[in-house]
Write an enzyme that holds these catalytic residues in place. Structure first.
Site, short mmCIF file in Angstrom:
data_model
loop_
_atom_site.label_atom_id
_atom_site.label_comp_id
_atom_site.label_asym_id
_atom_site.label_seq_id
_atom_site.Cartn_x
_atom_site.Cartn_y
_atom_site.Cartn_z
N ARG A 50 32.84 26.08 37.49
CA ARG A 50 34.26 26.18 37.89
C ARG A 50 35.03 26.98 36.84
O ARG A 50 35.91 27.77 37.15
CB ARG A 50 34.88 24.79 38.09
CG ARG A 50 36.38 24.85 38.32
CD ARG A 50 36.99 23.63 39.01
NE ARG A 50 36.37 22.37 38.70
CZ ARG A 50 36.50 21.72 37.52
NH1 ARG A 50 37.24 22.22 36.57
NH2 ARG A 50 35.87 20.58 37.33
N LYS A 199 40.61 40.84 53.15
CA LYS A 199 41.00 41.98 53.98
C LYS A 199 40.27 43.25 53.52
O LYS A 199 39.06 43.28 53.60
CB LYS A 199 42.52 42.10 53.94
CG LYS A 199 43.27 40.76 54.09
CD LYS A 199 43.05 40.11 55.44
CE LYS A 199 43.55 38.66 55.49
NZ LYS A 199 44.92 38.44 55.07
C1 LIG Z 1 45.66 37.33 54.70
C2 LIG Z 1 46.78 37.52 53.75
C3 LIG Z 1 47.07 36.55 52.78
C4 LIG Z 1 46.31 35.24 52.70
O1 LIG Z 1 45.01 35.44 52.32
P1 LIG Z 1 43.77 34.48 52.76
O2 LIG Z 1 42.61 35.15 52.12
O3 LIG Z 1 43.74 34.44 54.23
O4 LIG Z 1 44.07 33.13 52.17
C5 LIG Z 1 48.11 36.80 51.92
N1 LIG Z 1 48.84 37.94 51.99
C6 LIG Z 1 48.58 38.89 52.90
C7 LIG Z 1 49.42 40.12 52.93
C8 LIG Z 1 47.56 38.71 53.82
O5 LIG Z 1 47.33 39.65 54.75
#
Ligand SMILES: *Cc1c(COP(=O)(O)O)cnc(C)c1O
Length: 398
Positions: A50, A199
């Site tokens: 961790r 993303k």
């Molecule tokens: C998806 C997203 C998040 C959150 O991220 P997760 O990996 O789904 O927890 C935060 N900010 C933006 C701009 C996003 O597109």
């Protein structure tokens, strides 16, 4: 490595051949603990996974390098990165949030941290005067996204981070939509860059992960402490997949941008489309700021269709190549309906004020062949026309 160009850093930063075997890829150190030679005597900072894991350490160095920062701190998701920033604060502190944020970011402030005494105000950060006026004596943190989600507004990062500094508040820029390939907020004055690695950084729709990147040593130490103490760390396997993905980030982003530009221009000319929001088009209200702070304009497009929910549904259900799904930034093209899907947790009044209407759809343009993507959009837009019953049929039924 810091003097090398982006593409070279993407492939090499943070990664040396494995010292025991020469393996060129950093191994997946799938271990929870490390053997000590004597109580308290262990290698580097590896005492428990961790706290530190070599696969994660390599990823953290890689992401820090891509953002032009000194320290990377990785988390189990993008929202865990957000939460770590808020753990820097205390009850009674105030946060300024840009008005058009990721739905989950708003939800965390509104439904989780407000109960713990951390107040927040949403403000349109494209407006300098409104932003300045929204600071209170207790504002300790400013959180902004640019391009924003889903309206793709562009916030002037240098302007807002300078205001934050003047007021003694930390600034965080969520750089998920732009990625470090197109925009580097630390160089524009941000204290912290936040990413949902789920993303574009991951890019293949196969993992959930987050990261923060900072330059300041003390701030990095506090965030590392929170990372370990609160514990939302990513698994070694996900760190490995991310290291594999960042190696192609520059190549993928170039294609995302080129495809999105063609599609945005096509949609803007289509008779069934009311309005296209794409920061790369000269009709975008903050196109000039986008051109100044970004090297290209990204793969996200938002548009409003003429009509309402029925027309949007017909269009979304008719697409064959674009998949109807939440999330974004993968190699495959996705499309979604913010009012029903990603931004359902934003209250209806705020949605209305931002323009998140029933006709609004958001595209994450993938890296497939652009002609095939255009063909798919074209046939689905035509389906709207044929699905709307002509006036005489409506009359005959009633
Ligand atoms: C998806 C997203 C998040 C959150 O991220 P997760 O990996 O789904 O927890 C935060 N900010 C933006 C701009 C996003 O597109």
């Amino acid at each position: 490595m810091s003097n090398k160009h982006f593409a070279t850093r993407a492939i090499h930063a943070g990664q040396e051949p494995d010292p025991t075997t020469g393996a060129i890829m950093t191994p997946v150190y799938q271990t929870s603990t490390y053997v000590q030679t004597s109580p308290g005597r262990y290698i580097d900072n590896f005492d428990y996974s961790r706290s530190a894991n070599p696969t994660r350490t390599a990823l953290e160095a890689n992401l820090a390098s891509l953002e032009g920062g000194k320290h990377g701190i990785c988390f189990a998701s993008g929202v865990a990165s957000l939460a770590a920033c808020i753990h820097l604060l205390s009850a009674g502190d105030h946060v300024l949030l840009c008005d058009d944020v990721y739905g989950g970011t708003f939800r965390m402030f509104n439904n989780v941290f407000e109960q713990l005494g951390i107040n927040f105000t949403r403000v349109d950060m494209t407006n300098a005067a409104l932003t300045r006026a929204a600071f209170t004596g207790k504002t300790r943190l400013v959180w902004l996204e640019t391009p924003t989600n889903p309206m793709l507004k562009i916030v002037d990062i240098a302007m807002v981070t300078a205001l934050a500094r003047e007021k003694g508040a930390l600034s965080v820029v969520d750089n998920t939509f732009a990625t470090p390939y197109l925009q580097n907020p630390l160089a524009l004055g941000a204290d912290i860059v936040s990413h949902s690695c789920t993303k574009y950084l991951g890019g293949h729709s196969d993992l959930v992960s987050g990261a923060l990147i900072v330059n300041d040593d003390d701030l990095a130490a506090r965030l590392h402490y929170i990372q370990n103490a609160v514990g939302a760390v990513p698994a070694p396997w996900d760190c490995f997949l991310l290291l594999r993905s960042t190696k192609t980030l520059h190549v993928r982003m170039e294609r995302h941008c080129a495809n999105a530009k063609r599609i945005a221009d096509y949609l803007a000319d289509h008779s069934r489309v009311e309005r296209v929001f794409y920061p790369g088009r000269s009709d975008h209200p903050q196109h000039a700021i986008a051109a100044q702070q970004m090297s290209d304009f990204g793969g996200m497009i938002t548009m409003t269709l003429k009509g309402g929910l029925a027309e949007s549904r017909t269009f979304l259900e008719s697409l064959r190549l674009f998949s109807l799904a939440e999330s974004l930034g993968g190699v495959e093209s996705l499309i979604e309906h913010p009012a029903i899907m990603t931004h359902a947790s934003v209250d209806a009044d705020a949605r209305e004020a931002l323009g998140i209407t029933d006709g609004l759809v958001r595209l994450s343009v993938g890296i497939e062949d652009a002609d095939d993507l255009l063909g798919d959009l074209d046939q689905a837009l035509s389906a709207i026309r044929t699905a709307t019953p002509p006036a005489y049929k409506m009359a005959a039924r009633s």
